[in-house]
Write a protein that holds these residues in place. Structure first.
Motif, PDB file in Angstrom:
ATOM      1  N   GLU A 364      -1.636  -1.543   1.409  1.00 23.20           N
ATOM      2  CA  GLU A 364      -2.197  -0.747   0.314  1.00 23.20           C
ATOM      3  C   GLU A 364      -3.676  -0.458   0.545  1.00 23.20           C
ATOM      4  N   GLU A 365      -4.403  -1.442   1.033  1.00 21.52           N
ATOM      5  CA  GLU A 365      -5.826  -1.221   1.311  1.00 21.52           C
ATOM      6  C   GLU A 365      -6.016  -0.196   2.413  1.00 21.52           C
ATOM      7  N   CYS A 366      -5.109  -0.211   3.385  1.00 14.46           N
ATOM      8  CA  CYS A 366      -5.200   0.746   4.485  1.00 14.46           C
ATOM      9  C   CYS A 366      -5.011   2.173   3.972  1.00 14.46           C
ATOM     10  N   PHE A 367      -4.045   2.387   3.085  1.00 10.47           N
ATOM     11  CA  PHE A 367      -3.829   3.720   2.519  1.00 10.47           C
ATOM     12  C   PHE A 367      -4.942   4.088   1.544  1.00 10.47           C
ATOM     13  N   THR A 368      -5.484   3.099   0.856  1.00  4.78           N
ATOM     14  CA  THR A 368      -6.533   3.377  -0.120  1.00  4.78           C
ATOM     15  C   THR A 368      -7.794   3.919   0.546  1.00  4.78           C
ATOM     16  N   LYS A 369      -8.184   3.324   1.668  1.00  6.49           N
ATOM     17  CA  LYS A 369      -9.412   3.754   2.342  1.00  6.49           C
ATOM     18  C   LYS A 369      -9.202   4.962   3.254  1.00  6.49           C
ATOM     19  N   TYR A 370      -7.932   5.335   3.510  1.00  6.37           N
ATOM     20  CA  TYR A 370      -7.673   6.502   4.355  1.00  6.37           C
ATOM     21  C   TYR A 370      -7.982   7.764   3.560  1.00  6.37           C
ATOM     22  N   PRO A 371      -8.791   8.683   4.104  1.00  4.61           N
ATOM     23  CA  PRO A 371      -9.250   9.831   3.296  1.00  4.61           C
ATOM     24  C   PRO A 371      -8.148  10.837   2.987  1.00  4.61           C
ATOM     25  N   LYS A 373      -4.727  12.214   1.671  1.00  6.30           N
ATOM     26  CA  LYS A 373      -3.709  11.807   0.690  1.00  6.30           C
ATOM     27  C   LYS A 373      -2.676  12.922   0.563  1.00  6.30           C
ATOM     28  N   PRO A 374      -1.720  13.034   1.461  1.00  3.75           N
ATOM     29  CA  PRO A 374      -0.738  14.114   1.379  1.00  3.75           C
ATOM     30  C   PRO A 374       0.267  13.864   0.260  1.00  3.75           C
ATOM     31  N   LYS A 375       1.021  14.903  -0.070  1.00  2.00           N
ATOM     32  CA  LYS A 375       2.003  14.785  -1.154  1.00  2.00           C
ATOM     33  C   LYS A 375       3.132  13.828  -0.788  1.00  2.00           C
ATOM     34  N   GLU A 376       3.389  13.657   0.524  1.00  2.00           N
ATOM     35  CA  GLU A 376       4.428  12.707   0.929  1.00  2.00           C
ATOM     36  C   GLU A 376       4.030  11.278   0.581  1.00  2.00           C
ATOM     37  N   LEU A 377       2.749  10.962   0.684  1.00  2.00           N
ATOM     38  CA  LEU A 377       2.285   9.630   0.311  1.00  2.00           C
ATOM     39  C   LEU A 377       2.399   9.431  -1.200  1.00  2.00           C
ATOM     40  N   VAL A 378       2.052  10.449  -1.964  1.00  2.00           N
ATOM     41  CA  VAL A 378       2.192  10.368  -3.430  1.00  2.00           C
ATOM     42  C   VAL A 378       3.653  10.185  -3.809  1.00  2.00           C
ATOM     43  N   ARG A 379       4.527  10.933  -3.150  1.00  2.00           N
ATOM     44  CA  ARG A 379       5.958  10.841  -3.438  1.00  2.00           C
ATOM     45  C   ARG A 379       6.491   9.430  -3.209  1.00  2.00           C
ATOM     46  N   ASP A 380       6.119   8.826  -2.078  1.00  2.00           N
ATOM     47  CA  ASP A 380       6.594   7.466  -1.782  1.00  2.00           C
ATOM     48  C   ASP A 380       5.938   6.432  -2.696  1.00  2.00           C
ATOM     49  N   ALA A 381       4.684   6.664  -3.073  1.00  2.00           N
ATOM     50  CA  ALA A 381       4.026   5.734  -3.996  1.00  2.00           C
ATOM     51  C   ALA A 381       4.749   5.703  -5.341  1.00  2.00           C
ATOM     52  N   ILE A 382       5.244   6.856  -5.782  1.00  2.00           N
ATOM     53  CA  ILE A 382       6.001   6.915  -7.043  1.00  2.00           C
ATOM     54  C   ILE A 382       7.398   6.347  -6.846  1.00  2.00           C
ATOM     55  N   HIS A 383       8.046   6.729  -5.766  1.00  2.00           N
ATOM     56  CA  HIS A 383       9.434   6.326  -5.553  1.00  2.00           C
ATOM     57  C   HIS A 383       9.562   4.812  -5.399  1.00  2.00           C
ATOM     58  N   TYR A 384       8.557   4.187  -4.767  1.00  2.00           N
ATOM     59  CA  TYR A 384       8.603   2.743  -4.542  1.00  2.00           C
ATOM     60  C   TYR A 384       7.649   1.986  -5.466  1.00  2.00           C
ATOM     61  N   GLU A 385       7.183   2.677  -6.513  1.00  2.00           N
ATOM     62  CA  GLU A 385       6.406   2.060  -7.587  1.00  2.00           C
ATOM     63  C   GLU A 385       5.217   1.258  -7.062  1.00  2.00           C
ATOM     64  N   ASN A 386       4.417   1.918  -6.261  1.00  2.00           N
ATOM     65  CA  ASN A 386       3.214   1.276  -5.741  1.00  2.00           C
ATOM     66  C   ASN A 386       2.021   1.801  -6.535  1.00  2.00           C
ATOM     67  N   TRP A 387       1.592   0.998  -7.486  1.00  2.00           N
ATOM     68  CA  TRP A 387       0.531   1.426  -8.397  1.00  2.00           C
ATOM     69  C   TRP A 387      -0.811   1.574  -7.686  1.00  2.00           C
ATOM     70  N   ALA A 388      -1.127   0.708  -6.754  1.00  2.00           N
ATOM     71  CA  ALA A 388      -2.424   0.756  -6.075  1.00  2.00           C
ATOM     72  C   ALA A 388      -2.585   2.054  -5.287  1.00  2.00           C
ATOM     73  N   VAL A 389      -1.557   2.435  -4.527  1.00  2.00           N
ATOM     74  CA  VAL A 389      -1.624   3.667  -3.734  1.00  2.00           C
ATOM     75  C   VAL A 389      -1.635   4.888  -4.655  1.00  2.00           C
ATOM     76  N   PHE A 390      -0.817   4.866  -5.702  1.00  2.00           N
ATOM     77  CA  PHE A 390      -0.796   5.995  -6.644  1.00  2.00           C
ATOM     78  C   PHE A 390      -2.158   6.181  -7.313  1.00  2.00           C
ATOM     79  N   GLN A 391      -2.767   5.085  -7.729  1.00  2.00           N
ATOM     80  CA  GLN A 391      -4.056   5.169  -8.405  1.00  2.00           C
ATOM     81  C   GLN A 391      -5.136   5.708  -7.471  1.00  2.00           C
ATOM     82  N   SER A 392      -5.096   5.293  -6.195  1.00  2.00           N
ATOM     83  CA  SER A 392      -6.088   5.790  -5.239  1.00  2.00           C
ATOM     84  C   SER A 392      -5.896   7.282  -4.979  1.00  2.00           C
TER      85      SER A 392
END
Length: 605
Positions: A364-371, A373-392
């Motif tokens: 999660e920290e790796c995705f958070t600091k990565y500049p 943020k494509p829609k595929e990352l948002v889609r997976d953050a929602i699908h797998y309920e990852n609040w930290a990645v979604f919030q970033s």
């Protein structure tokens, strides 16, 4: 090649590589092949530095220039000395290692352009070969690697236009003295790479963990013996067959990813049976061998570029130590291989871990600091309920709901309970609340006649006072646009608050939505049926297909047909019958035969 003047070498500065007794560097091999009468090696002589990186070897910026009319000395700046030789010979041989120039080579490149009229020849050395010469510690394997580098340099120089005499060949290293028989304690002190080199030397299997490799060496009869490589070499065509990277036979037998730069697959396994850095990395990740992985990582300055799948493989295997090493690399791309398919990121591999798990937090920290943020990352953050990645992702994009229009519908779908289970997406419920509060949200995105295209479809089973249901309905109520699709979905799925908003906004609601009454009866939403039945403008038989005589089953679009199996005293059935009787009593429509038969049946009952 011109007979006058020498070629000035442009190589990465490394005294340990060029001036040592070990045949280690490409510059050393080039000097051995061509000689000092053809090449000038500036690294052989000690020079001073004026301290100005931009002096370019010229006065007045250079405080240690070459004296006019004289020659460079040990007191001259190395840039001034290099410029003097370059201006004298007008020839440069640039040796590129690992696909890029060193800091000094970049200065020398600018200097050649500034001098003008300099003939430059460039050769790119295989990164894979350079890593082998620096990482192997076994004398026999080191000798093999350096001999391969010598043949490689000879091929590159021939390709660059340099000629050799027939009796000239790369200087070889004497065979090492025979080693004593290995013992178990000495083998345990060796690294995995050294053990594999020892296995290759003995002709036994090189696969397995460190304990398995030690067993192969101590008990060679129980191991799978490999056929020793042949020492016979062809008299002609050897260089083209073994070393030419564009050879069809080589590319057919050895399918590997290209090394950095223009040099492509390097068929080393033909005779030497050595393992590439990529293979070593995959083996280390598969076995979870951190020591072997660190060796491969330290040997390649562009490791994450040359091994883009290493991060995904390490996360999938669950090796935290390896993931931490890769996550700390600034050049690492955690989104490599992301596609339009759900689960293309590494989030599925950590979705079942607890939020406080170290591996999940590292990813999660790796995705958070990565500049990026494509829609595929948002889609997976929602699908797998990852609040930290979604919030970033949400906080990094002020127009998040515009760039990710399907996020709201996906979050609602994941937040609703799974049918026949008690699984509820608690994290996604928080996501829905965040998105619903965004003033730029368009909840109508993707709505069509396909079932499941509307967020209202997923909340249809929730109680009327459920917070999630009220939140979704409020998002549609706040939306200024109320197309007919939204109106009909509010009727079909029993969204009472949204229906009341739409009904109050349109004084001719039942006229503009003739199917609404039938849809409400079919769905069994009694509250909505009551509101529509009380409207004096309602035509309970106003379905567009009701008066079409082509289909033989016109009675199926009649509300009476829907309630025919309900008990006689059922409230919904009574309201439908009363509404139709009242409408027919006013003489507003001529009832068809099927509807009359249904009413007659009800009266008889």
């Amino acid at each position: 090649m011109s007979s006058t003047g020498r070629w000035v070498l442009s190589v990465k500065y490394d005294t340990n590589e060029v001036n040592s007794a070990n045949f280690g560097g490409p510059a050393k091999e080039a000097l051995l092949l061509l000689g000092d009468n053809v090449l000038y090696n500036p690294n052989r002589y000690s020079k001073r530095c004026c301290g100005d990186d931009k002096c370019n070897g010229k006065e007045p910026r250079c405080s240690l220039p070459v004296v006019a009319g004289g020659a460079p000395s040990e007191e001259s700046c190395w840039r001034a000395s290099y410029r003097w030789h370059l201006a004298k010979h007008r020839k440069m041989l640039r040796i590129v290692e690992f696909g890029h120039l060193g800091p000094g080579q970049e200065i020398e490149q600018k200097m050649a352009i500034d001098v003008g009229g300099v003939e430059v020849r460039v050769i790119h050395v295989s990164s894979e070969l350079l890593l082998r010469t620096k990482s192997l510690s076994s004398p026999l394997e080191t000798r093999k690697a350096h001999m391969a580098l010598a043949e490689h340099m000879k091929h590159l120089l021939l390709k660059a236009g340099f000629a050799f005499k027939d009796d000239e060949s790369p200087t070889s290293i004497p065979d090492p003295a025979p080693e004593a028989a290995p013992n178990e304690s000495a083998l345990k002190a060796m690294t995995v790479t050294q053990l594999r080199a020892k296995c290759a030397e003995l002709g036994v299997s090189e696969k397995g963990s460190k304990a398995a490799l030690i067993k192969h060496i101590l008990e060679p009869k129980d191991s799978k013996v490999q056929s020793p490589p042949s020492n016979k070499r062809k008299a002609s065509g050897q260089c083209d067959e073994l070393l030419n990277p564009i050879s069809k036979a080589s590319l057919g037998e050895h399918k590997r990813e290209p090394c950095p730069g223009p040099w492509v697959a390097w068929p080393l396994d033909t005779e030497d049976n050595l393992r590439s850095n990529t293979e070593q990395t995959k083996e280390a990740i598969r076995l979870g061998d951190v020591e072997l992985f660190r060796e491969a990582y330290a040997a390649d300055p562009d490791f994450v570029i040359n091994n883009p799948t290493a991060f995904r493989d390490a996360v999938e295997a669950g090796h935290l130590d390896i993931v931490e090493v890769l996550a700390s690399d600034a050049n690492m791309d955690p989104l490599f291989g992301v596609t339009n398919w759900t689960g293309s990121t590494v989030l599925p591999y950590v979705s079942k871990l607890k939020p406080e798990h170290p591996l999940r937090k590292c990813v999660e920290e790796c995705f958070t600091k990565y500049p990026h943020k494509p829609k595929e990352l948002v889609r997976d953050a929602i699908h797998y309920e990852n609040w930290a990645v979604f919030q970033s992702c949400y906080s990094a994009d002020p127009d998040f709901v515009i760039h990710n229009p399907s996020a709201f519908r996906d979050a609602v779908e994941r937040a609703c309970p799974v049918p026949c289970t008690t699984v509820v997406g608690r994290v996604c419920q928080e996501m829905v609340q965040v998105l619903a509060a965004d003033p730029k949200l368009n909840p109508l995105f993707g709505m069509c006649d396909v079932v499941g295209s509307s967020p209202l479809y997923y909340i249809r089973r929730l109680p009327a006072d459920d917070p999630l249901r009220l939140c979704v309905e409020r998002a549609f109520i706040d939306c200024p646009e109320k197309p007919q699709r939204v109106v009909m979905d509010s009727v079909r799925y029993g969204c009472m608050s949204l229906f009341q908003e739409c009904y109050a906004a349109d004084p001719d609601f039942v006229v503009h939505n003739p199917v609404a009454f039938y849809a409400a009866v079919e769905a069994g939403h009694l509250d909505i049926v009551k509101v529509l039945a009380a409207d004096p403008k309602l035509n309970p038989l106003g379905h567009p297909l009701y008066n079409v005589r082509d289909p033989p089953d016109t009675s199926t679009v009649s509300p009476l047909y829907v309630v025919r199996n309900l008990p006689r005293r059922d409230l919904l059935r009574r309201i439908v019958e009363h509404t139709i009787n009242k409408y027919l009593a006013n003489g507003n429509i001529e009832m068809d035969k099927d509807t009359q038969e249904l009413l007659d049946t009800e009266d008889n009952l």
